[in-house]
Every structure is written in C-alpha cells, then in structure tokens.
Design a protein around this motif. Sequence first.
Motif, PDB file in Angstrom:
ATOM      1  N   UNK A  46       0.715  -1.158   0.255  1.00 35.66           N
ATOM      2  CA  UNK A  46       0.405  -0.220  -0.094  1.00 35.66           C
ATOM      3  C   UNK A  46       0.661   1.310  -0.058  1.00 35.66           C
ATOM      4  N   UNK A  47       2.430   1.349  -0.685  1.00 34.79           N
ATOM      5  CA  UNK A  47       3.029   1.924  -0.171  1.00 34.79           C
ATOM      6  C   UNK A  47       2.764   2.959  -2.077  1.00 34.79           C
ATOM      7  N   UNK A  48       2.676   3.969  -2.338  1.00 32.93           N
ATOM      8  CA  UNK A  48       2.824   4.572  -3.774  1.00 32.93           C
ATOM      9  C   UNK A  48       3.353   5.546  -3.888  1.00 32.93           C
ATOM     10  N   UNK A  49       4.493   5.014  -4.613  1.00 39.05           N
ATOM     11  CA  UNK A  49       5.620   5.814  -5.179  1.00 39.05           C
ATOM     12  C   UNK A  49       5.640   6.563  -6.813  1.00 39.05           C
ATOM     13  N   UNK A  50       3.958   6.170  -7.469  1.00 37.45           N
ATOM     14  CA  UNK A  50       4.376   6.219  -9.240  1.00 37.45           C
ATOM     15  C   UNK A  50       4.058   7.729  -9.582  1.00 37.45           C
ATOM     16  N   UNK A  51       4.125   8.711  -8.839  1.00 37.71           N
ATOM     17  CA  UNK A  51       4.816  10.437  -8.575  1.00 37.71           C
ATOM     18  C   UNK A  51       4.938  10.971  -8.454  1.00 37.71           C
ATOM     19  N   UNK A  57       0.824   6.871   1.104  1.00 40.16           N
ATOM     20  CA  UNK A  57       0.388   5.487   1.374  1.00 40.16           C
ATOM     21  C   UNK A  57      -1.185   5.897   2.085  1.00 40.16           C
ATOM     22  N   UNK A  58      -1.611   4.246   2.463  1.00 42.28           N
ATOM     23  CA  UNK A  58      -3.268   3.456   2.827  1.00 42.28           C
ATOM     24  C   UNK A  58      -2.864   3.024   3.773  1.00 42.28           C
ATOM     25  N   UNK A  59      -4.132   3.588   4.614  1.00 40.99           N
ATOM     26  CA  UNK A  59      -4.046   3.103   5.936  1.00 40.99           C
ATOM     27  C   UNK A  59      -5.266   1.854   6.274  1.00 40.99           C
ATOM     28  N   UNK A  60      -5.082   0.560   5.578  1.00 38.25           N
ATOM     29  CA  UNK A  60      -6.298  -0.404   5.135  1.00 38.25           C
ATOM     30  C   UNK A  60      -7.370  -0.799   6.829  1.00 38.25           C
ATOM     31  N   UNK A  67      -6.899   7.336   0.812  1.00 43.55           N
ATOM     32  CA  UNK A  67      -6.523   7.205  -0.681  1.00 43.55           C
ATOM     33  C   UNK A  67      -5.332   7.723  -1.779  1.00 43.55           C
ATOM     34  N   UNK A  68      -4.616   8.212  -2.498  1.00 48.75           N
ATOM     35  CA  UNK A  68      -3.597   8.504  -2.628  1.00 48.75           C
ATOM     36  C   UNK A  68      -4.608  10.002  -2.836  1.00 48.75           C
ATOM     37  N   UNK A  69      -3.024  10.922  -3.408  1.00 44.23           N
ATOM     38  CA  UNK A  69      -3.503  12.429  -3.334  1.00 44.23           C
ATOM     39  C   UNK A  69      -4.480  12.218  -4.842  1.00 44.23           C
ATOM     40  N   UNK A  70      -3.932  11.461  -5.180  1.00 42.18           N
ATOM     41  CA  UNK A  70      -4.363  11.393  -6.841  1.00 42.18           C
ATOM     42  C   UNK A  70      -6.332  10.516  -6.981  1.00 42.18           C
ATOM     43  N   UNK A  75      -6.870  -0.741  -3.798  1.00 38.46           N
ATOM     44  CA  UNK A  75      -6.933  -2.247  -4.927  1.00 38.46           C
ATOM     45  C   UNK A  75      -6.371  -1.728  -6.199  1.00 38.46           C
ATOM     46  N   UNK A  76      -6.633  -0.173  -6.181  1.00 34.63           N
ATOM     47  CA  UNK A  76      -5.570  -0.303  -7.390  1.00 34.63           C
ATOM     48  C   UNK A  76      -3.970   0.189  -6.845  1.00 34.63           C
ATOM     49  N   UNK A  77      -3.823   0.646  -5.981  1.00 39.53           N
ATOM     50  CA  UNK A  77      -1.984   0.383  -5.709  1.00 39.53           C
ATOM     51  C   UNK A  77      -1.922  -0.265  -5.234  1.00 39.53           C
ATOM     52  N   UNK A  78      -2.716  -1.591  -4.727  1.00 34.73           N
ATOM     53  CA  UNK A  78      -1.488  -2.376  -4.620  1.00 34.73           C
ATOM     54  C   UNK A  78      -1.202  -3.733  -6.184  1.00 34.73           C
TER      55      UNK A  78
END
Length: 636
Positions: A46-51, A57-60, A67-70, A75-78
Amino acid sequence: MPNIEQKSIDLATQEVLKKAKEENIQTAWDRLELQQPQCGFGQLGLCCTVCNMGPCRIDPFGEGAKEGVCGANADTIAARNLARKIAVGASAHSDHGRDVAHTLSLICEGHTHDYGILDVEKLKVLAQEFGIDINKPKEQIAKELSKRLLEEFGKQEGELTFLKRSPKKRQQIWKKLGITPRGIDREVVELLHTTTMGVDNDYKNLITTGMRCALSDGWGGSMIATDVQDIILGSPQPIRGKVNLGVLKENYVNIVVHGHEPVLSEMAVKASLDPELLKLAKSLGAEGINLAGICCTANEVLMRHGIPVAGNFLQQELVIITGAVEVMMVDVQCIMPALQEVASCFHTKLVTTSPKARFPGVIHVEFESKKAYEVAKQIIRLGVENFANRKKDRVNIPKQEMDLVAGFTKEVVFQILGGRYRATYKPLNEAIISGRLRGLAGVVGCNNPKQTHDYFHTTLVKELIKNDVLVLQTGCSAIACAKQGLLIPEAAKIYAGGGLQEICEAVGIPPVLHLGSCVDNSRILTAASYIIEEGGLGEDLSDIPAAGCAPEWMSEKAITIGFYFVASGVYTVFGASPFATLGSQNLTDYLTSGLEGIVGGRFEFCDDPIQMAKLMIEHIDKKRKALNLKPVMYEK
Ligand code: XCC
Ligand code: SF4
C-alpha cells in the motif's frame, strides 16, 4: 533474534554462519534483523511512489487515508505495485532469452567460434515450429531461426509462436480473455504503461494485463532462453553431480560462477580445463582448478556438465566466507550487492562481466560472445594467480556434500519413463491414470532469510513424494532438495510412497527431478502440454492432476513465474508474504479465488510447508476426481 538452527536447516550453512558471527562478517540474515521492523505499508502493498504528488500510503485498518493524492485506492495501488513486479520479472528472464537468441545469430554469422550448434535435432524442431524449411545446411536454418526468434521480442501483432505448443483449449481461453501475448517487449512495455499515474485503475484489468505479460515470458522469453541454450550448448541428459559447500577443494584454485546466463559459465567450464591455466595453477602450488556454481547458472553447468553446485541463493555470501574462493565471477540477477564487502574481508576477487550489472570499484572484465573463451580464460587466470594470496588459517570448508542426479528435460524425462525409441508420455500418463502416481508438482523458486533456509522446500517436497506425487524442480529449490539427498534414486526408497517408489525403481530415477534453472520452468509448461497431447488426462492444462509452489520465493521473477503458471491453468501456492497484496482484500480474493473461474488456475498463500503439501494434494485429488480416475493405489 533467531538462532542459527532457525536460520537454516543446512548444516554447511550453519557452520559458515557460525564463522561469520565469530569474525563479525554480516550476512543477509544480519541485515534482515537490522531492517526490523520492515515497513508495514510496503508489506501490505500500500505504498505508492508512482508520481511526485506522493509518496502516498493507505491505512487499511485505522483512521488514516484511504486514497492517495490522486484518488487511487488500496485495490489500485496494490494491483499496480504487483503489475510492476510482473513486468520486471518478465523483463529479466526475457532479456536473458534475447541475449541467447542473439548469440545464436552471432554463431551462424561466423562472429563467434566459441559456441556451436550442438543439438541439431532441436534446431530443426524449433525451425519447423516457425515454418522454416529444414532442408538446408544447419547454419542456414539457424540463421533464419535466430532472426525469427529475435523478432518475437519486437512483434507488434499476431501471437507468440511457442503458444502453439499449448493445448488448443488453452489457446482458446487466452484468446477469449484477450491475454494472448503478441510480442515479448510489447507486453512488458504495455503493462508498465498501464501502471503509470492515471491509467488503469481497475485492479482486475491490471491483473489481466499482468497475466498477458507473464505469459509472454513463460511461453516466450524464458522458453526461447531454454530452447536456444539447448541448441547452442547441448540439451542436458541425466547426469550425476555433487552439491553443497563441501564441493570446494582445499588444495585447488576454487572458481565460483554465480548468476544466470550460461553463455558465460559454459566458457568458464571450458577455460577451467585449459592446459595452460592448469599448468600455471600447478606451478603456483595448487593441485588444479575447481569450478563450482551458485544459483541458476550453477544449475545450467550442472545440467550439461555435472559441474558441482556450491549452494543456492542464501549461500552466495557463505561460499566466500569459507575463505577458499579465489574468484567469484558474476553476470546478472540474484547477485547480492553485499558480495563486494564480504569479498573484501578475504582474498577473493569478485569479477563482474555484464555491462548491465556492475559494482562500483569491482574488477570488471566484460563478457562478449565474440571473444567468450578469451574472457573466461582471463578471469580464471586472475583466480589462479590469486591462489597464493589465500590465507590458509582462514579457510574453513564444511564437509557437507551430497550426490545428486540432474539433467532432466521434457524430452528425456519421459523417454526414460518407458519410451525407448521415441519420447512418449504414455507411461507417465498411464501411471497417473492407474493411480500409481497421484499427480505432479512443480516446486521452484528462491530462498528468503525471512524463512528457515531450505526448510520449506525440503519439508514440502518430502511430504509430496510420500503421497506419490512426482516432483519437478528448478532453481534454488532444486538445490535445496539436492542438499538433503532427495535427488538421488535411493531417495525413493526412503521417502516416496509405494507407487512413486515402484516407478523410480523400475526406471532408476529419483522421486524429484531436476529440470534446470528458472528459465527452465518453461520446460514444465511444454511437458504439461505433451501430457495433454498424449491423452487420457483431459483437454486443457488445468485438467492435469498437478500443482505448483514457490515456498521460499524472494525475486520478482518468481512472481512472474507464478502468474504464467496460474494463467496457464495451474493451481500455484506461494509461501512467505502474499506478494504484498494483503492491504487489498479485493485483490487478494481475486488472486486466490476469482481467477479460478476465469483462467482455471489460482494462487494460494500459505506459510506452513506441510499445509502447502496438503493443499496441493487436495487440488490434485480434486482434478483426479473430475477426470474420473481410479483411486490412488497406495493411499496413505
Ligand atoms: Fe535467484 Fe535463479 Fe530465485 Fe534462485 S531461484 S534466488 S531467482 S537464482 Ni531462480
Ligand atoms: Fe500518490 Fe496517486 Fe501519485 Fe501514487 S499515483 S504517488 S497514489 S498521487
């Protein structure tokens, strides 16, 4: 802190780990401890560094962001993180395949004389698959074939040629789902594209694209690597060998090859027999030159020449810590950056050879197919000249070494099983149909210091063969089981169930068959296709009473392999952490159950080797039942 027995079940490994501790030399196990606690977001995927609006990071579970900034959710990030791993794994094995195909083209253009066309039969079989007329000199066939093989990478439309090896029904499933791979590079690039910021936000669709990419590796890049290596280096035949750190020799110059591409290690084998180098070694006080391997390149030279295997992935540092290695030559993949520091504690020279894989400040002797032998000789000479620098009082070579038999391929395995004049899968199919064999299992993959080294591989495999499941192995998993004596024919009597024992005794094979390196997982795909072709076990790969497992995996390549197995219809169990998908329940459910109704295969995540075996056996039994096969002869 785990004690040494919890780190590895392998006695040689334990012995060298003790030495490392005494001498204060860090290994992967120590660095794992320093990493504790490992990042929870990373573990959950759940850590996203795509942009650059992130990292997000998502806290499930808690009150934190969902949700990320975008706006990307768990689901999408994982799924995106996982898709990227599939692309990387595919790129590694397939780029290896490309280099081998390129070597074939250099051979027929006369640019290298260090390799030849050793398996002409196989050359012709492949040529025919590509529709090339074989009534011409082998160099001409090879020239046309290498061109066609290289084109498989850049193809934009159509489908990969080797897919035709799979059962018709499987091809239809792929077509219907739109996951028939077109070109190898295209699938990797397209998958990466879909994972960039703001493209594919549907986790299921990301997995669909991921499966297409994985298939382009299994039935494309990896299959090209395997088959062309057989053509230019010779197809393996059953061969005896030895395994574990005890294969290093006290009075010899010890040269270790580590990495993946056998075009290099093959030349090391030749150069280690060079009279000039042997003479030099003797003049410097050594009895000779001893070559040994680590990881998959070890499997390659073992399969073709019976060169001893010093160890698997987690033993790469330990082999140096024995103090008895003059040179470790490496190419690409699975080579720990730590080797540089470990080597600096000893006289060992680490030598990199690939322009793709360098270490700052480490000796680099660049490998070129055009002067392959010369390069290998140059590196081995470095080793021979380094022998005098070995500190005798720092040498501790563990005694453990074990016999093994390797060199099984889809061609020879089943020739041995009864087809004396022609490779036939009939005896194998009949053994499964009659219930003498319960089914087949592919047990593959790496080591991971998070798990007791070799324990998962060996415990799982022992349980499978006890239940009359014939086990096919590759990679570091095969090395793990070999060290525990499972790859000798005698192992059948000790560990195998009644039916498997009868087969092993009748044909003189071990209950666990070593099929080679990790690109050779493609041999398992082709073998499974032959089984369907032979008849009696269904119409599709997913009908076969078989299962796959990577119990101690660590590499992204293992994930790609898992996906091409699942996308080919195979039930596949993964140990350790479940690819970091846990943060998305939807994704985890999709991989572990949703996929089955779509591709016929699915993932299972499990962290207990006996339970893994139980799950695989249950699946095999389910498939036996669906085929209406007789009960297993020797039910435990
Ligand atoms: Fe590497 Fe192939 Fe894994 Fe071993 S099994 S740790 S990938 S060497 Ni391929
Ligand atoms: Fe964050 Fe979205 Fe950028 Fe990922 S893509 S880092 S979730 S803003």
